[in-house]
Design a protein around this motif. Structure first.
Motif, short mmCIF file in Angstrom:
data_model
loop_
_atom_site.label_atom_id
_atom_site.label_comp_id
_atom_site.label_asym_id
_atom_site.label_seq_id
_atom_site.Cartn_x
_atom_site.Cartn_y
_atom_site.Cartn_z
N GLU A 5 13.16 -14.25 58.49
CA GLU A 5 11.76 -14.49 58.87
C GLU A 5 11.09 -15.50 57.94
O GLU A 5 10.21 -16.25 58.36
CB GLU A 5 10.99 -13.17 58.86
N ASP A 6 11.48 -15.51 56.67
CA ASP A 6 10.85 -16.38 55.68
C ASP A 6 11.97 -17.12 54.95
O ASP A 6 12.67 -16.56 54.11
CB ASP A 6 10.03 -15.54 54.71
N PHE A 7 12.17 -18.40 55.27
CA PHE A 7 13.28 -19.16 54.70
C PHE A 7 13.16 -19.30 53.18
O PHE A 7 14.15 -19.22 52.45
CB PHE A 7 13.36 -20.55 55.34
N ALA A 8 11.95 -19.53 52.69
CA ALA A 8 11.76 -19.69 51.24
C ALA A 8 12.09 -18.40 50.51
O ALA A 8 12.72 -18.42 49.43
CB ALA A 8 10.33 -20.13 50.95
N LYS A 9 11.67 -17.28 51.07
CA LYS A 9 11.98 -15.99 50.45
C LYS A 9 13.48 -15.74 50.46
O LYS A 9 14.05 -15.24 49.48
CB LYS A 9 11.25 -14.87 51.19
N TRP A 10 14.11 -16.09 51.56
CA TRP A 10 15.57 -15.90 51.66
C TRP A 10 16.29 -16.75 50.60
O TRP A 10 17.26 -16.30 49.99
CB TRP A 10 16.03 -16.27 53.06
N PHE A 56 18.56 -23.54 61.95
CA PHE A 56 19.59 -23.38 60.92
C PHE A 56 19.56 -24.56 59.94
O PHE A 56 19.70 -24.38 58.73
CB PHE A 56 20.99 -23.24 61.50
N PHE A 57 19.41 -25.76 60.46
CA PHE A 57 19.36 -26.93 59.57
C PHE A 57 18.23 -26.76 58.55
O PHE A 57 18.40 -27.07 57.36
CB PHE A 57 19.14 -28.21 60.38
N ASP A 58 17.09 -26.27 59.02
CA ASP A 58 15.94 -26.05 58.13
C ASP A 58 16.27 -24.99 57.08
O ASP A 58 15.94 -25.15 55.89
CB ASP A 58 14.73 -25.62 58.95
N LEU A 59 16.93 -23.91 57.50
CA LEU A 59 17.32 -22.87 56.54
C LEU A 59 18.28 -23.44 55.50
O LEU A 59 18.12 -23.18 54.30
CB LEU A 59 17.98 -21.71 57.27
N TYR A 60 19.24 -24.22 55.94
CA TYR A 60 20.20 -24.79 54.98
C TYR A 60 19.48 -25.70 53.99
O TYR A 60 19.69 -25.59 52.77
CB TYR A 60 21.31 -25.59 55.68
N THR A 62 16.34 -25.84 53.04
CA THR A 62 15.46 -25.08 52.15
C THR A 62 16.26 -24.37 51.06
O THR A 62 15.92 -24.43 49.88
CB THR A 62 14.66 -24.05 52.97
N THR A 63 17.35 -23.71 51.47
CA THR A 63 18.13 -22.92 50.53
C THR A 63 18.93 -23.79 49.59
O THR A 63 18.99 -23.52 48.38
CB THR A 63 19.07 -21.97 51.31
N ALA A 64 19.55 -24.83 50.11
CA ALA A 64 20.39 -25.69 49.27
C ALA A 64 19.55 -26.38 48.18
O ALA A 64 19.97 -26.45 47.02
CB ALA A 64 21.09 -26.74 50.13
N LYS A 65 18.39 -26.87 48.55
CA LYS A 65 17.53 -27.52 47.55
C LYS A 65 17.11 -26.53 46.46
O LYS A 65 17.12 -26.86 45.27
CB LYS A 65 16.30 -28.12 48.23
N TYR A 66 16.73 -25.34 46.87
CA TYR A 66 16.27 -24.35 45.89
C TYR A 66 17.40 -23.91 44.97
O TYR A 66 17.22 -23.79 43.74
CB TYR A 66 15.68 -23.14 46.63
N LEU A 67 18.58 -23.67 45.54
CA LEU A 67 19.70 -23.22 44.71
C LEU A 67 20.10 -24.29 43.68
O LEU A 67 20.40 -23.96 42.53
CB LEU A 67 20.90 -22.86 45.59
N LYS A 68 20.12 -25.53 44.09
CA LYS A 68 20.50 -26.59 43.15
C LYS A 68 19.43 -26.81 42.08
O LYS A 68 19.74 -27.19 40.95
CB LYS A 68 20.77 -27.89 43.90
N GLU A 69 18.18 -26.55 42.44
CA GLU A 69 17.11 -26.64 41.45
C GLU A 69 17.25 -25.55 40.39
O GLU A 69 17.11 -25.81 39.19
CB GLU A 69 15.75 -26.51 42.15
N LYS A 70 17.57 -24.34 40.83
CA LYS A 70 17.67 -23.21 39.91
C LYS A 70 19.03 -23.11 39.24
O LYS A 70 19.13 -22.57 38.13
CB LYS A 70 17.37 -21.91 40.67
N HIS A 71 20.05 -23.62 39.89
CA HIS A 71 21.42 -23.49 39.36
C HIS A 71 22.14 -24.83 39.53
O HIS A 71 23.03 -24.97 40.37
CB HIS A 71 22.18 -22.39 40.12
N PRO A 72 21.79 -25.81 38.73
CA PRO A 72 22.36 -27.15 38.93
C PRO A 72 23.86 -27.23 38.71
O PRO A 72 24.51 -28.19 39.17
CB PRO A 72 21.60 -28.01 37.90
#
Length: 318
Positions: A5-10, A56-60, A62-72
């Motif tokens: 429901e919330d891509f950023a939260k996921w 799905f593209f939007d979910l990917y 959102t998630t990929a950018k956030y993960l690389k920011e937090k875990h480069p």
């Protein structure tokens, strides 16, 4: 499976999962897992995704950018797409447009066509990924298997399903897998994961779970694994439907893996560049499970007999 429901939260939840397994968060671990795949088979509808491609593209992204920011230091990719390939190009285009990371592109394929799986598919996917600007993106085939079956019949025909799953455990399946692994030595595939588990007793080929027995297919993989004791690759050529891979260790011994896939009964001769010493031969065929097999040496040639329509051999010598 419905979209979150919330891509950023996921994405934040995914980051905490990385923290748990790599950074010890919440009584976690320090496993240093490198590859993190976002979703699995989002093009398998509705079982794995009930949303649209664009969602799905939007979910990917959102998630990929956030993960690389937090875990480069980790590698982020996806998305374990099925083999129909319809979604590959639109996904790559969307990720490229958004400037999102794609450290690896992951996909699945089940086939009994050697030329397609070992040669054509890796080349086609590499060209597609490169064509969207991801020239350094790894190719990860994280589900593959020998598959002479029809998916629909597996789902709806129980007698066919039983017979098909038994076929996945045979020497033929193992010889095909060994041949493909040999072919991939000179392909753009970076990582490949053989699908070996499932809900049925056969377990997709390597272990007969109800009897707790290793299958013929397993022993073909074991032969390939034993070849890894010879890490320095040396030239080996074979005429299809025979496939060969050879290596040498630091002590002067050489190993040659030969896979005969649907080539039939008959003699096989390996021509060497010198007269070998201390020769041993193991076979996986209709009768042997990586056990000693007879052979005949004649100068620089070693000849042995293939029993069965498919077989795998490991020849070792000095």
């Amino acid at each position: 499976m419905p979209p979150p429901e919330d891509f950023a939260k996921w994405a934040r939840i995914c980051s905490r999962i990385v923290d748990h397994y790599n950074n010890g968060w919440a009584d976690g671990f320090h496993w240093n897992i490198e590859h993190w795949e976002i979703w699995n088979e989002p093009d398998l509808r509705p079982a794995c995704w009930t949303g649209t491609d664009e969602q799905f593209f939007d979910l990917y992204v959102t998630t990929a950018k956030y993960l690389k920011e937090k875990h480069p230091g980790i590698k982020v990719g996806g998305a374990g797409f099925t083999g129909n390939r319809r979604i590959y190009a639109p996904f790559l285009a969307a990720v490229a447009k958004a400037g999102a990371p794609l450290d690896f592109f992951s996909f699945h394929m089940y086939s009994d066509n050697y030329n397609f799986l070992a040669r054509e598919l890796p080349r086609q996917v590499r060209e597609l990924v490169d064509g969207h600007g991801f020239t350094k993106t790894e190719l990860v085939l994280d589900e593959w298997h020998f598959f002479p079956c029809v998916w629909k019949r597996l789902e709806n025909d129980q007698p066919y399903r039983k017979k098909a799953y038994e076929q996945l455990a045979t020497v033929e399946a193992g010889a095909f897998a060994a041949a493909v692994l040999i072919g991939w030595q000179d392909s753009p595939i970076d990582i490949a994961c053989y699908y070996t588990t499932g809900p049925d007793a056969v377990g997709w080929g390597l272990i007969e779970r109800s009897k707790r027995e290793l299958t013929d297919s397993y022993w073909c993989f074991k032969a390939y694994g034993d070849l890894m004791r010879y890490p320095d690759r040396v030239k080996a050529e074979a005429q299809e439907p025979l496939y060969a891979l050879a290596g040498r260790d630091g002590n002067g011994r050489t190993g040659v893996l030969v896979s005969g896939f649907r080539n039939g009964w008959g003699d096989i001769t390996v021509q060497l560049d010198h007269a070998p010493k201390n020769v041993s031969l193991k076979a996986v065929d209709w009768n042997l499970q990586l056990a000693a097999a007879p052979f005949k040496g004649d100068g620089t040639a070693v000849t042995f007999h293939q029993q069965g329509n498919s077989a795998v051999f490991l020849l070792e010598f000095e």
